[in-house]
Design a protein around this motif. Sequence first.
Motif, PDB file in Angstrom:
ATOM      1  N   LEU A 317      18.661  -3.822  22.459  1.00 34.92           N
ATOM      2  CA  LEU A 317      18.203  -3.267  21.561  1.00 34.92           C
ATOM      3  C   LEU A 317      18.445  -1.616  21.441  1.00 34.92           C
ATOM      4  O   LEU A 317      18.994  -0.798  20.552  1.00 34.92           O
ATOM      5  N   PHE A 318      17.929  -1.070  22.463  1.00 34.52           N
ATOM      6  CA  PHE A 318      17.980   0.371  23.101  1.00 34.52           C
ATOM      7  C   PHE A 318      19.530   0.796  23.087  1.00 34.52           C
ATOM      8  O   PHE A 318      20.057   1.955  22.426  1.00 34.52           O
ATOM      9  N   LYS A 319      20.411  -0.136  23.417  1.00 32.76           N
ATOM     10  CA  LYS A 319      21.808   0.240  23.614  1.00 32.76           C
ATOM     11  C   LYS A 319      22.422   0.583  22.200  1.00 32.76           C
ATOM     12  O   LYS A 319      23.108   1.151  21.921  1.00 32.76           O
ATOM     13  N   GLU A 320      22.207  -0.949  21.383  1.00 30.23           N
ATOM     14  CA  GLU A 320      22.466  -0.792  19.976  1.00 30.23           C
ATOM     15  C   GLU A 320      21.969   0.507  19.152  1.00 30.23           C
ATOM     16  O   GLU A 320      22.881   0.634  18.596  1.00 30.23           O
ATOM     17  N   VAL A 321      20.888   0.787  19.601  1.00 28.00           N
ATOM     18  CA  VAL A 321      20.512   2.057  18.716  1.00 28.00           C
ATOM     19  C   VAL A 321      21.032   3.267  18.935  1.00 28.00           C
ATOM     20  O   VAL A 321      21.481   4.115  18.164  1.00 28.00           O
ATOM     21  N   LYS A 322      21.240   3.484  20.304  1.00 24.79           N
ATOM     22  CA  LYS A 322      22.320   4.462  20.746  1.00 24.79           C
ATOM     23  C   LYS A 322      23.646   4.603  20.152  1.00 24.79           C
ATOM     24  O   LYS A 322      24.218   5.523  19.591  1.00 24.79           O
ATOM     25  N   ILE A 323      24.268   3.264  20.334  1.00 29.12           N
ATOM     26  CA  ILE A 323      25.782   3.114  19.409  1.00 29.12           C
ATOM     27  C   ILE A 323      25.583   3.482  18.028  1.00 29.12           C
ATOM     28  O   ILE A 323      26.514   4.211  17.652  1.00 29.12           O
ATOM     29  N   ALA A 324      24.667   2.953  17.364  1.00 32.92           N
ATOM     30  CA  ALA A 324      24.543   3.157  15.976  1.00 32.92           C
ATOM     31  C   ALA A 324      24.314   4.395  15.463  1.00 32.92           C
ATOM     32  O   ALA A 324      24.487   4.852  14.576  1.00 32.92           O
ATOM     33  N   ALA A 325      23.362   5.075  16.445  1.00 38.72           N
ATOM     34  CA  ALA A 325      22.963   6.612  16.153  1.00 38.72           C
ATOM     35  C   ALA A 325      24.158   7.500  16.106  1.00 38.72           C
ATOM     36  O   ALA A 325      24.500   8.173  15.212  1.00 38.72           O
ATOM     37  N   LEU A 326      25.058   7.038  17.151  1.00 38.50           N
ATOM     38  CA  LEU A 326      26.329   7.827  17.142  1.00 38.50           C
ATOM     39  C   LEU A 326      27.414   7.892  15.920  1.00 38.50           C
ATOM     40  O   LEU A 326      28.006   8.635  15.463  1.00 38.50           O
ATOM     41  N   ILE A 327      27.557   6.335  15.692  1.00 35.35           N
ATOM     42  CA  ILE A 327      28.341   5.880  14.688  1.00 35.35           C
ATOM     43  C   ILE A 327      27.859   6.324  13.368  1.00 35.35           C
ATOM     44  O   ILE A 327      28.523   7.203  12.448  1.00 35.35           O
ATOM     45  N   GLY A 328      26.543   6.371  13.238  1.00 33.56           N
ATOM     46  CA  GLY A 328      25.664   7.092  11.972  1.00 33.56           C
ATOM     47  C   GLY A 328      25.872   8.506  11.739  1.00 33.56           C
ATOM     48  O   GLY A 328      25.853   8.780  10.548  1.00 33.56           O
ATOM     49  N   LEU A 329      25.839   9.028  12.772  1.00 32.77           N
ATOM     50  CA  LEU A 329      25.767  10.676  12.775  1.00 32.77           C
ATOM     51  C   LEU A 329      27.023  10.970  12.048  1.00 32.77           C
ATOM     52  O   LEU A 329      27.188  11.901  11.295  1.00 32.77           O
ATOM     53  N   MET A 330      28.177  10.552  12.841  1.00 31.99           N
ATOM     54  CA  MET A 330      29.506  10.623  12.507  1.00 31.99           C
ATOM     55  C   MET A 330      29.880  10.228  10.912  1.00 31.99           C
ATOM     56  O   MET A 330      30.375  11.381  10.184  1.00 31.99           O
ATOM     57  N   CYS A 331      29.623   9.278  10.684  1.00 29.83           N
ATOM     58  CA  CYS A 331      29.804   8.699   9.114  1.00 29.83           C
ATOM     59  C   CYS A 331      28.788   9.178   8.376  1.00 29.83           C
ATOM     60  O   CYS A 331      29.191   9.825   7.254  1.00 29.83           O
ATOM     61  N   GLY A 332      27.595   9.710   8.629  1.00 31.29           N
ATOM     62  CA  GLY A 332      26.712  10.320   7.733  1.00 31.29           C
ATOM     63  C   GLY A 332      27.140  11.885   7.322  1.00 31.29           C
ATOM     64  O   GLY A 332      27.076  12.230   6.142  1.00 31.29           O
ATOM     65  N   LEU A 333      27.412  12.629   8.535  1.00 35.17           N
ATOM     66  CA  LEU A 333      28.177  13.849   8.287  1.00 35.17           C
ATOM     67  C   LEU A 333      29.432  13.826   7.521  1.00 35.17           C
ATOM     68  O   LEU A 333      29.394  14.526   6.443  1.00 35.17           O
ATOM     69  N   GLY A 334      30.280  12.841   7.833  1.00 36.60           N
ATOM     70  CA  GLY A 334      31.671  12.949   6.894  1.00 36.60           C
ATOM     71  C   GLY A 334      31.287  12.531   5.483  1.00 36.60           C
ATOM     72  O   GLY A 334      31.807  13.226   4.543  1.00 36.60           O
ATOM     73  N   VAL A 335      30.636  11.445   5.081  1.00 38.94           N
ATOM     74  CA  VAL A 335      30.303  11.103   3.764  1.00 38.94           C
ATOM     75  C   VAL A 335      29.194  12.154   3.113  1.00 38.94           C
ATOM     76  O   VAL A 335      29.518  12.393   1.913  1.00 38.94           O
ATOM     77  N   GLY A 336      28.448  12.568   3.997  1.00 41.14           N
ATOM     78  CA  GLY A 336      27.518  13.917   3.499  1.00 41.14           C
ATOM     79  C   GLY A 336      28.408  14.862   2.690  1.00 41.14           C
ATOM     80  O   GLY A 336      28.083  15.559   1.472  1.00 41.14           O
ATOM     81  N   VAL A 337      29.589  15.454   3.476  1.00 41.79           N
ATOM     82  CA  VAL A 337      30.320  16.329   3.108  1.00 41.79           C
ATOM     83  C   VAL A 337      31.052  16.218   1.885  1.00 41.79           C
ATOM     84  O   VAL A 337      31.276  17.123   0.965  1.00 41.79           O
TER      85      VAL A 337
END
Length: 414
Positions: A317-337
């Motif tokens: 779970l912790f590993k998937e959270v770290k992976i998702a956080a990294l993906i979410g950060l990049m996708c969130g910034l991109g789609v937010g802009v």
Amino acid sequence: MNSNYSDEHIVGKLFFDSLKPEVGAKVLSELDPLSEAELLKELESPQLSRILNVMPSDDAADVVADLSQEKQDKVLQLMDKEESADVKELLKYPEESAGGIMTTDFFALNEDVTAGEAIVYLRKYVQKAPSPFFIYVIDEERKLKGILPIHNLIIVSPQKKLKEIMDEEVISVPVDLDQEKVAQIVAKYNLTVVPVVDNMGKLVGIITSDDIIDVIEEEAEEDIYHMAGSDEQELSNSVFKIARGRLFWLVVTLFGGLFACLILRSFRLALERIVALAFFIPVMMDMAGNVGTQSSTVVVRSLATSNINFSRIWKVLFKEVKIAALIGLMCGLGVGVIAIFLGGQGLTLGVVVGISMFTAILVAALTGTAVPFIFRHFRIDPAFASGPIVTTINDITALSIYFILANVLFRVMG
């Protein structure tokens, strides 16, 4: 022959009839389930019994198991007595157990036999069966004591007894062990063949590498069907049965979709006020669904191969959270802009879309990881979790996150 069959089918049947039993046995054992079922309907019992007589006992048992009870009895009666007895013995075991996939064709000798005597027995054995790779060493009660590679016989003194030169640390499996567990053991210890013992430790058969390959393919195919909320019987089932089998999971997703509609309805005022929110609904739902499916697929496959278990759930779970956080950060910034420039609502919409995307991806990864473990805990095949269930849950949570954050942030930021 049934007049409804195509010319191609008739030609295929006539060609099969022209084959010698030995060749027919090889062809029959390599057919896909649907083609095999069609051919078995056409083969007469005497012809089929001649073919089964020259097939390995495990393959013959698989064929006989697919016959009707009446045809089973007739074919077994027509088969050679020894071959029929082997097949009947194998049919006693569950189809997906070690006993169900093992063969009774193996070379076993008493532990007190000498190497010289073993060579004599081996010469007699290979006259009626393929040359074995191992000698299985047993005692007077047929309990498995050890294993000996055939080539070791030529490098030891002919007077030495098998119990002096055998490998006592032999890996075996119980006859009632599930075939998927057997495949995992074979893969873990890199085995080419594994002996099968009963609850008394007596040798009853062996499982060869080709059977293990069949099991791996079968289990992988089963997982793929389950991921779609279906099963491997579809190809041979009627239209009604196929529709009934698929309907349950489709109804689950239908209700999930209706629940998503209720969420949209409850936020209709926000949508009327800020129409641009609707622009990013498909992106939000798609990304959450895709991330959740990725996570669940990895977990399902790892559970199936025993690479992970409940003792490692928090680490996974912790590993998937770290992976998702990294993906979410990049996708969130991109789609937010993108939302800032396309939405017409300025910075506020960009922040809403970006944070919602990040949060939805994070929750989707957690859901995709946790649901297979929950299914396994309740003894339900976790492969079911990788299809409709995870996607539906993530669609609902993504919508909820998106509109709750939109309501809060638009009030705060104006």
